[in-house]
Design a protein around this motif. Sequence first.
Motif, mmCIF file in Angstrom:
data_model
loop_
_atom_site.group_PDB
_atom_site.id
_atom_site.type_symbol
_atom_site.label_atom_id
_atom_site.label_comp_id
_atom_site.label_asym_id
_atom_site.label_seq_id
_atom_site.Cartn_x
_atom_site.Cartn_y
_atom_site.Cartn_z
ATOM 1 N N THR A 102 -8.868 -7.030 -2.457
ATOM 2 C CA THR A 102 -10.046 -6.411 -2.982
ATOM 3 C C THR A 102 -10.665 -5.257 -1.930
ATOM 4 N N PRO A 103 -10.481 -3.968 -1.875
ATOM 5 C CA PRO A 103 -11.271 -3.248 -0.938
ATOM 6 C C PRO A 103 -12.640 -3.537 -0.495
ATOM 7 N N ASP A 111 -12.446 5.789 1.117
ATOM 8 C CA ASP A 111 -11.639 6.283 0.046
ATOM 9 C C ASP A 111 -11.855 5.794 -1.562
ATOM 10 N N PRO A 112 -12.793 6.582 -2.149
ATOM 11 C CA PRO A 112 -13.431 5.967 -3.229
ATOM 12 C C PRO A 112 -12.146 5.928 -4.435
ATOM 13 N N SER A 113 -10.920 6.405 -4.160
ATOM 14 C CA SER A 113 -9.810 6.406 -5.150
ATOM 15 C C SER A 113 -9.060 4.940 -4.947
ATOM 16 N N LEU A 114 -9.431 4.120 -4.286
ATOM 17 C CA LEU A 114 -8.680 2.692 -4.116
ATOM 18 C C LEU A 114 -8.871 2.101 -5.369
ATOM 19 N N PRO A 115 -8.154 1.308 -5.829
ATOM 20 C CA PRO A 115 -8.186 0.304 -7.069
ATOM 21 C C PRO A 115 -9.185 -0.640 -6.682
ATOM 22 N N GLY A 121 1.375 -9.943 -5.609
ATOM 23 C CA GLY A 121 2.728 -9.251 -5.946
ATOM 24 C C GLY A 121 3.137 -8.219 -4.551
ATOM 25 N N PRO A 122 4.326 -7.362 -5.051
ATOM 26 C CA PRO A 122 4.917 -6.551 -3.629
ATOM 27 C C PRO A 122 4.197 -5.458 -3.478
ATOM 28 N N GLU A 123 3.004 -4.898 -4.089
ATOM 29 C CA GLU A 123 1.985 -4.036 -3.752
ATOM 30 C C GLU A 123 0.647 -4.484 -3.141
ATOM 31 N N ASN A 124 0.480 -5.682 -3.111
ATOM 32 C CA ASN A 124 -0.705 -6.357 -2.433
ATOM 33 C C ASN A 124 -0.615 -6.273 -0.859
ATOM 34 N N PRO A 125 -1.619 -5.497 -0.321
ATOM 35 C CA PRO A 125 -1.661 -5.509 0.980
ATOM 36 C C PRO A 125 -1.550 -6.767 1.887
#
Length: 181
Positions: A102-103, A111-115, A121-125
């Motif tokens: 979670t940002p 960056d307000p565009s963050l989900p 999963g593979p996209e998780n920082p």
Amino acid sequence: MAPKISRRTVLATGLAGLASPALAVETVRHNVSSFKRVDWRDHFEDLGGGLIIADTASRALHFWNADESIYRIFPTSVPLSEDLTRLGYTKVVRKKEGPTWTPTPSMRERDPSLPPMIPAGPENPLGTHALYLSWQYYRIHGTHDTRKIGRRSSDGCIGLYNEMIAELYGMVAVGTRVRLI
């Protein structure tokens, strides 16, 4: 510049003493001197249940178990700037395999565009495993983006290769004391 040797090559050729993922990567680091062993006694009075020292200058994480029979050193990513770096004493308060990300409020401000959240999963920082520290928003975690290791690339966290955070995760207990230097 010395040629890079993959972990698979090291394991396949059986080079003595290089079977550990931490040591295999250590041999291919460009700045091997950054892996100088840290003495835990300079930072803690005793080992307790084990210790972690994350050295942001050399970009290395050091781990000792309770009886010092295990010592590991791992290359890390570190915060993008010194403004994002929090130094001092903390501890592991939670462990999570397959963490969600979670940002933070400051990330969202930049960056307000963050989900709102990224599941495991593979996209998780946060990669495959995360050690949550007593400082809000600070983690020791994995990363799927291996280009980040050895660089300034986070918003305050300490990142490791996924296979290395999995190894560390298995050795670290909740309550392990941590120092960021």
